[in-house]
Motif scaffolding. Structure first.
Motif, short mmCIF file in Angstrom:
data_model
loop_
_atom_site.label_atom_id
_atom_site.label_comp_id
_atom_site.label_asym_id
_atom_site.label_seq_id
_atom_site.Cartn_x
_atom_site.Cartn_y
_atom_site.Cartn_z
N MET A 4 1.03 -1.48 0.17
CA MET A 4 -0.15 -0.44 0.16
C MET A 4 0.54 1.10 0.44
O MET A 4 2.06 1.33 0.88
N ALA A 5 0.66 2.16 -0.93
CA ALA A 5 1.15 3.59 -0.66
C ALA A 5 1.45 4.49 0.23
O ALA A 5 0.14 4.52 0.40
N SER A 6 1.86 4.71 0.14
CA SER A 6 1.37 6.46 1.82
C SER A 6 1.40 7.71 0.49
O SER A 6 2.34 7.43 -0.13
N LYS A 7 0.44 7.86 1.36
CA LYS A 7 0.61 9.37 0.91
C LYS A 7 1.39 10.40 1.27
O LYS A 7 0.87 11.92 1.02
N LYS A 8 2.45 10.28 2.10
CA LYS A 8 2.70 11.11 2.50
C LYS A 8 3.95 11.31 2.46
O LYS A 8 4.48 10.49 1.42
N ALA A 9 4.95 12.61 2.70
CA ALA A 9 5.72 13.16 1.67
C ALA A 9 7.47 11.95 2.10
O ALA A 9 7.18 11.19 3.45
N ALA A 10 7.56 11.87 1.73
CA ALA A 10 9.38 11.05 2.30
C ALA A 10 10.28 11.56 3.24
O ALA A 10 10.33 10.71 3.93
N MET A 11 9.44 13.12 2.85
CA MET A 11 10.64 13.45 4.38
C MET A 11 9.39 15.07 4.58
O MET A 11 9.48 15.54 4.02
N ALA A 12 10.74 16.05 5.74
CA ALA A 12 10.18 17.64 5.22
C ALA A 12 10.57 17.50 4.52
O ALA A 12 11.55 17.44 4.48
N ASN A 13 10.27 18.87 4.68
CA ASN A 13 10.69 19.95 3.38
C ASN A 13 11.58 21.12 4.39
O ASN A 13 11.13 22.09 4.61
N PRO A 14 13.20 20.50 3.75
CA PRO A 14 14.24 21.77 4.25
C PRO A 14 14.01 22.87 3.63
O PRO A 14 14.19 24.38 4.23
N SER A 15 13.55 23.09 2.15
CA SER A 15 12.93 24.33 1.29
C SER A 15 12.64 26.06 2.53
O SER A 15 12.73 26.57 1.95
N ARG A 16 11.95 24.61 3.31
CA ARG A 16 11.13 26.18 4.02
C ARG A 16 11.69 26.18 5.33
O ARG A 16 11.04 26.95 6.25
N LEU A 17 13.16 25.85 5.89
CA LEU A 17 13.05 26.38 7.21
C LEU A 17 13.74 27.85 7.04
O LEU A 17 13.56 28.27 5.71
N ARG A 18 13.39 28.46 8.01
CA ARG A 18 14.57 30.04 7.82
C ARG A 18 15.54 30.20 7.32
O ARG A 18 16.09 29.16 7.58
N PRO A 19 15.23 31.40 6.61
CA PRO A 19 17.13 31.26 6.05
C PRO A 19 17.73 31.50 7.32
O PRO A 19 19.00 31.24 6.66
N LEU A 20 17.90 32.72 7.99
CA LEU A 20 18.57 32.72 9.34
C LEU A 20 18.20 32.17 10.58
O LEU A 20 17.32 32.34 10.57
N ASP A 21 19.04 31.90 11.46
CA ASP A 21 18.85 31.17 12.69
C ASP A 21 18.53 32.26 13.91
O ASP A 21 18.89 33.78 12.94
N LYS A 22 18.36 31.81 14.85
CA LYS A 22 18.29 33.55 16.15
C LYS A 22 19.33 34.03 15.81
O LYS A 22 19.90 35.36 16.35
N ASP A 23 20.38 33.53 15.87
CA ASP A 23 22.32 34.61 16.07
C ASP A 23 21.89 35.05 14.50
O ASP A 23 23.01 35.42 14.64
N ARG A 24 21.54 34.87 13.76
CA ARG A 24 21.71 35.73 12.57
C ARG A 24 22.71 35.31 11.43
O ARG A 24 22.94 35.68 10.35
N ASN A 25 23.09 33.84 11.63
CA ASN A 25 23.32 33.02 11.33
C ASN A 25 22.92 33.25 9.91
O ASN A 25 21.75 31.53 9.71
N VAL A 26 23.34 32.82 8.64
CA VAL A 26 22.69 31.91 7.36
C VAL A 26 22.55 30.33 7.63
O VAL A 26 23.97 29.80 8.00
#
Length: 181
Positions: free
Chosen positions: A1-23
């Motif tokens: 049975m094929a799952s309709k869930k994606a293979a993994m979370a989408n890293p392209s939607r992470l924030r571009p900067l962390d809390k310390d302003r690092n990319v």
């Protein structure tokens, strides 16, 4: 049975900067690899895009800044200097040190295809590099030649327009964040 869930979370939607302003950089292709991997947002997985010719490898880890959109429609590309290669999907916190402004010509169409340069915050070897001006000239020329040769293998042309420091890189980042919003 094929799952309709994606293979993994989408890293392209992470924030571009962390809390310390690092990319935050998502690694697609590790240093030393002949295999070019790329994030496929539709399938939500990393895919083998191509194999480089024998003797040609990525000189440093290569990836993208999430939640950005460059002029070519993809997230901003980043070449990241660090001590050891990472792996596809790894998130690296880094500081921007510059940008290689470039244009790519393929099938008679020319578009911008700039590459940010960054240093991993955890890097010991490159910890003194704060700006593209701190890079050895030979290293910078080798990186430029890599992008020129990388594109010529596919019949496209990459032309380096300029190499600029961290302020220009931050400007590209902010523009790409606004474009992706």
């Amino acid at each position: 049975m094929a799952s309709k869930k994606a293979a993994m979370a989408n890293p392209s939607r992470l924030r571009p900067l962390d809390k310390d302003r690092n990319v935050q950089v998502i690694i697609e292709t590790p240093k030393g690899s002949r295999n070019k991997y790329a994030w496929d947002p539709k399938q939500r997985l990393f895919e083998l895009k191509k194999v480089l010719p024998e003797g040609m490898v990525f000189p440093h880890d290569f990836g993208f800044v999430p939640s950005t959109e460059a002029d070519d429609g993809d997230p901003l590309d980043v070449l990241i200097l660090m001590d050891q290669p990472a792996f596809p999907g790894c998130v690296i916190k880094a500081r921007l040190v510059g940008v290689i402004e470039g244009e790519q010509t393929e099938d008679g169409r020319t578009e911008r295809n700039d590459r940010l340069l960054a240093v991993a915050e955890s890097s010991h070897t490159h910890s003194n590099i704060k700006s593209i001006a701190d890079l050895n000239d030979s290293l910078l020329r080798e990186i430029e030649k890599f992008f020129i040769n990388y594109h010529s293998n596919d019949g496209s042309k990459f032309k380096v327009l300029a190499c600029k420091g961290p302020q220009a890189a931050k400007k590209f980042l902010h523009q790409a964040q606004r474009k992706a919003a």
